[in-house]
Design a protein around this motif. Structure first.
Motif, PDB file in Angstrom:
ATOM      1  N   GLY A  11       0.843  -1.188   0.000  1.00 57.05           N
ATOM      2  CA  GLY A  11       0.000   0.000   0.000  1.00 57.05           C
ATOM      3  C   GLY A  11       0.880   1.239   0.000  1.00 57.05           C
ATOM      4  O   GLY A  11       2.090   1.144   0.179  1.00 57.05           O
ATOM      5  N   VAL A  15      -0.532   4.210   5.141  1.00 54.21           N
ATOM      6  CA  VAL A  15      -1.759   3.403   5.277  1.00 54.21           C
ATOM      7  C   VAL A  15      -1.729   2.517   6.523  1.00 54.21           C
ATOM      8  O   VAL A  15      -2.758   1.955   6.900  1.00 54.21           O
ATOM      9  CB  VAL A  15      -2.031   2.522   4.033  1.00 54.21           C
ATOM     10  CG1 VAL A  15      -2.269   3.401   2.808  1.00 54.21           C
ATOM     11  CG2 VAL A  15      -0.913   1.531   3.782  1.00 54.21           C
ATOM     12  N   LEU A 135      -3.129  -5.997   0.782  1.00 55.60           N
ATOM     13  CA  LEU A 135      -3.076  -4.610   0.301  1.00 55.60           C
ATOM     14  C   LEU A 135      -3.960  -3.750   1.190  1.00 55.60           C
ATOM     15  O   LEU A 135      -5.184  -3.926   1.214  1.00 55.60           O
ATOM     16  CB  LEU A 135      -3.537  -4.543  -1.161  1.00 55.60           C
ATOM     17  CG  LEU A 135      -3.623  -3.146  -1.790  1.00 55.60           C
ATOM     18  CD1 LEU A 135      -2.260  -2.453  -1.792  1.00 55.60           C
ATOM     19  CD2 LEU A 135      -4.174  -3.234  -3.215  1.00 55.60           C
ATOM     20  N   ALA A 137      -5.969  -0.629   2.146  1.00 53.96           N
ATOM     21  CA  ALA A 137      -6.658   0.403   1.366  1.00 53.96           C
ATOM     22  C   ALA A 137      -7.177   1.495   2.289  1.00 53.96           C
ATOM     23  O   ALA A 137      -7.915   1.206   3.232  1.00 53.96           O
ATOM     24  CB  ALA A 137      -7.810  -0.227   0.583  1.00 53.96           C
ATOM     25  N   LEU A 138      -6.783   2.742   2.003  1.00 55.41           N
ATOM     26  CA  LEU A 138      -7.176   3.885   2.835  1.00 55.41           C
ATOM     27  C   LEU A 138      -7.380   5.083   1.910  1.00 55.41           C
ATOM     28  O   LEU A 138      -6.586   5.286   0.989  1.00 55.41           O
ATOM     29  CB  LEU A 138      -6.044   4.181   3.838  1.00 55.41           C
ATOM     30  CG  LEU A 138      -6.327   5.151   4.974  1.00 55.41           C
ATOM     31  CD1 LEU A 138      -7.347   4.565   5.960  1.00 55.41           C
ATOM     32  CD2 LEU A 138      -5.039   5.486   5.733  1.00 55.41           C
ATOM     33  N   ALA A 170      -1.583   4.322  -6.182  1.00 55.51           N
ATOM     34  CA  ALA A 170      -2.775   3.631  -5.683  1.00 55.51           C
ATOM     35  C   ALA A 170      -3.501   2.913  -6.810  1.00 55.51           C
ATOM     36  O   ALA A 170      -3.964   1.768  -6.637  1.00 55.51           O
ATOM     37  CB  ALA A 170      -3.702   4.639  -4.998  1.00 55.51           C
ATOM     38  N   PHE A 173      -1.542  -0.255  -7.675  1.00 58.76           N
ATOM     39  CA  PHE A 173      -1.771  -1.327  -6.688  1.00 58.76           C
ATOM     40  C   PHE A 173      -3.137  -1.982  -6.921  1.00 58.76           C
ATOM     41  O   PHE A 173      -3.269  -3.215  -6.872  1.00 58.76           O
ATOM     42  CB  PHE A 173      -1.719  -0.773  -5.255  1.00 58.76           C
ATOM     43  CG  PHE A 173      -0.341  -0.735  -4.645  1.00 58.76           C
ATOM     44  CD1 PHE A 173       0.445  -1.878  -4.583  1.00 58.76           C
ATOM     45  CD2 PHE A 173       0.154   0.439  -4.086  1.00 58.76           C
ATOM     46  CE1 PHE A 173       1.708  -1.851  -3.989  1.00 58.76           C
ATOM     47  CE2 PHE A 173       1.416   0.478  -3.489  1.00 58.76           C
ATOM     48  CZ  PHE A 173       2.187  -0.666  -3.446  1.00 58.76           C
ATOM     49  N   ALA A 174      -4.159  -1.155  -7.155  1.00 56.75           N
ATOM     50  CA  ALA A 174      -5.512  -1.702  -7.359  1.00 56.75           C
ATOM     51  C   ALA A 174      -5.543  -2.609  -8.584  1.00 56.75           C
ATOM     52  O   ALA A 174      -6.172  -3.682  -8.568  1.00 56.75           O
ATOM     53  CB  ALA A 174      -6.515  -0.555  -7.503  1.00 56.75           C
ATOM     54  N   ILE A 186      -7.523  -7.400  -0.508  1.00 53.33           N
ATOM     55  CA  ILE A 186      -7.601  -5.969  -0.241  1.00 53.33           C
ATOM     56  C   ILE A 186      -8.267  -5.799   1.117  1.00 53.33           C
ATOM     57  O   ILE A 186      -9.358  -6.323   1.343  1.00 53.33           O
ATOM     58  CB  ILE A 186      -8.399  -5.243  -1.344  1.00 53.33           C
ATOM     59  CG1 ILE A 186      -7.698  -5.449  -2.701  1.00 53.33           C
ATOM     60  CG2 ILE A 186      -8.528  -3.755  -1.021  1.00 53.33           C
ATOM     61  CD1 ILE A 186      -8.456  -4.863  -3.877  1.00 53.33           C
ATOM     62  N   ASP A 188      -9.504  -3.217   4.211  1.00 54.82           N
ATOM     63  CA  ASP A 188      -9.911  -1.877   4.629  1.00 54.82           C
ATOM     64  C   ASP A 188      -9.014  -1.422   5.783  1.00 54.82           C
ATOM     65  O   ASP A 188      -8.969  -2.077   6.824  1.00 54.82           O
ATOM     66  CB  ASP A 188     -11.388  -1.973   5.055  1.00 54.82           C
ATOM     67  CG  ASP A 188     -11.924  -0.683   5.639  1.00 54.82           C
ATOM     68  OD1 ASP A 188     -11.226   0.353   5.554  1.00 54.82           O
ATOM     69  OD2 ASP A 188     -13.040  -0.728   6.181  1.00 54.82           O
ATOM     70  N   THR A 190      -9.213   1.594   7.346  1.00 57.98           N
ATOM     71  CA  THR A 190      -9.812   2.642   8.184  1.00 57.98           C
ATOM     72  C   THR A 190     -10.111   2.070   9.569  1.00 57.98           C
ATOM     73  O   THR A 190     -10.094   0.852   9.771  1.00 57.98           O
ATOM     74  CB  THR A 190     -11.126   3.168   7.566  1.00 57.98           C
ATOM     75  OG1 THR A 190     -12.074   2.097   7.503  1.00 57.98           O
ATOM     76  CG2 THR A 190     -10.892   3.700   6.158  1.00 57.98           C
TER      77      THR A 190
END
Ligand code: ADP
Ligand code: TYD
Length: 207
Positions: A11, A15, A135, A137-138, A170, A173-174, A186, A188, A190
């Motif tokens: 990431g 992140v 990975l 993700a933020l 980003a 990576f996606a 992937i 999350d 947050t």
């Protein structure tokens, strides 16, 4: 002794990779695993020496091509001296970044191309791939805020990049994750660190 596992965390900056690597290692040790925490660029004596070449000095110190070669050379030493011996003796190796960082930054954002980076990885590291890649993700603003709070005392050679650059990373990576769903999860990033660790442990299911 059964073969161990090789897991990478990926990431963009901020992140939570380093934070989560430590937490995940502790959780896996509590389950009785022998766990090695490592990072890129670095993770072996030779690769840590190359890390200093990559992170210290002026932003313009290296061309994009030279940088791609230095990351690949550092990775080759890391694989040979740290990762393969540990996996062979049954350990779980957790790496803060691995090949996908070179694919996203050098291959994608810097324009070197994915095929060339994979070729360097074949030459240097016999094409070794992680058993699983997590990975994180933020949203970009949240990652930038976290990284800025952490780096108040000054950033490295790569600290001055703009939002458009981070957006290219980003997106790369996606695309990598979408192209290899068997290896990637992937996750999350947050919420609290504990929330994220629980999601990461769930994403190791099957290993
Ligand atoms: N879940 C979280 N919520 C809030 N702040 C976090 C969280 N996880 C990490 N941080 C903080 O954000 C900053 C960046 O985290 P770090 O683990 O260094 O990210 P990375 O290794 O991906 O660059 C650090 O100061 C860290 O303490
Ligand atoms: C491993 C690797 C890192 N990098 C970059 C990403 C970061 O900008 C820098 C240092 O990585 P790192 O120390 O992991 O930074 P952070 O904790 O902020 O995520 O090196 C590459 O460009 N290619 C690579 O192959």
């Amino acid at each position: 002794m059964a073969r161990g596992r090789f897991i990478s965390l990926e990431g963009g900056e901020g992140v939570g990779k380093s934070t989560q690597l430590r937490a995940l290692a502790a959780a896996l040790r509590a389950r009785g695993h022998d766990v090695i925490e490592t990072r890129e660029p670095g993770g072996s004596a030779g690769a840590e020496a190359i890390r200093s070449l990559l992170l210290d000095g002026d932003a313009g110190r290296w061309t994009a091509g030279a940088e791609a070669l230095l990351f690949a050379a550092a990775r080759a030493d890391h694989v040979a001296k740290t990762i393969l011996p540990a996996v062979a003796r049954g350990a779980w190796v957790l790496s803060d970044r691995f090949l996908d960082s070179s694919l996203a930054y050098q291959g994608g954002a810097d324009g070197i191309g994915e095929a060339a980076i994979r070729q360097l990885h074949q030459v240097g590291s016999d094409g070794l791939m992680p058993d699983r890649t997590l990975l994180l993700a933020l949203p970009a603003e949240e990652a930038a805020a976290r990284a800025a709070a952490r780096d108040r005392d000054g950033a490295d050679r790569f600290g001055g990049r703009d939002a458009a650059y981070h957006a290219r990373v980003a997106a790369a990576f996606a695309a990598l994750a979408a192209g290899d769903p068997a290896r990637f999860r992937i996750v999350d990033a947050t919420g609290t660190a504990d929330d994220v660790t629980a999601r990461l442990l769930a994403a190791l299911e099957g290993l």
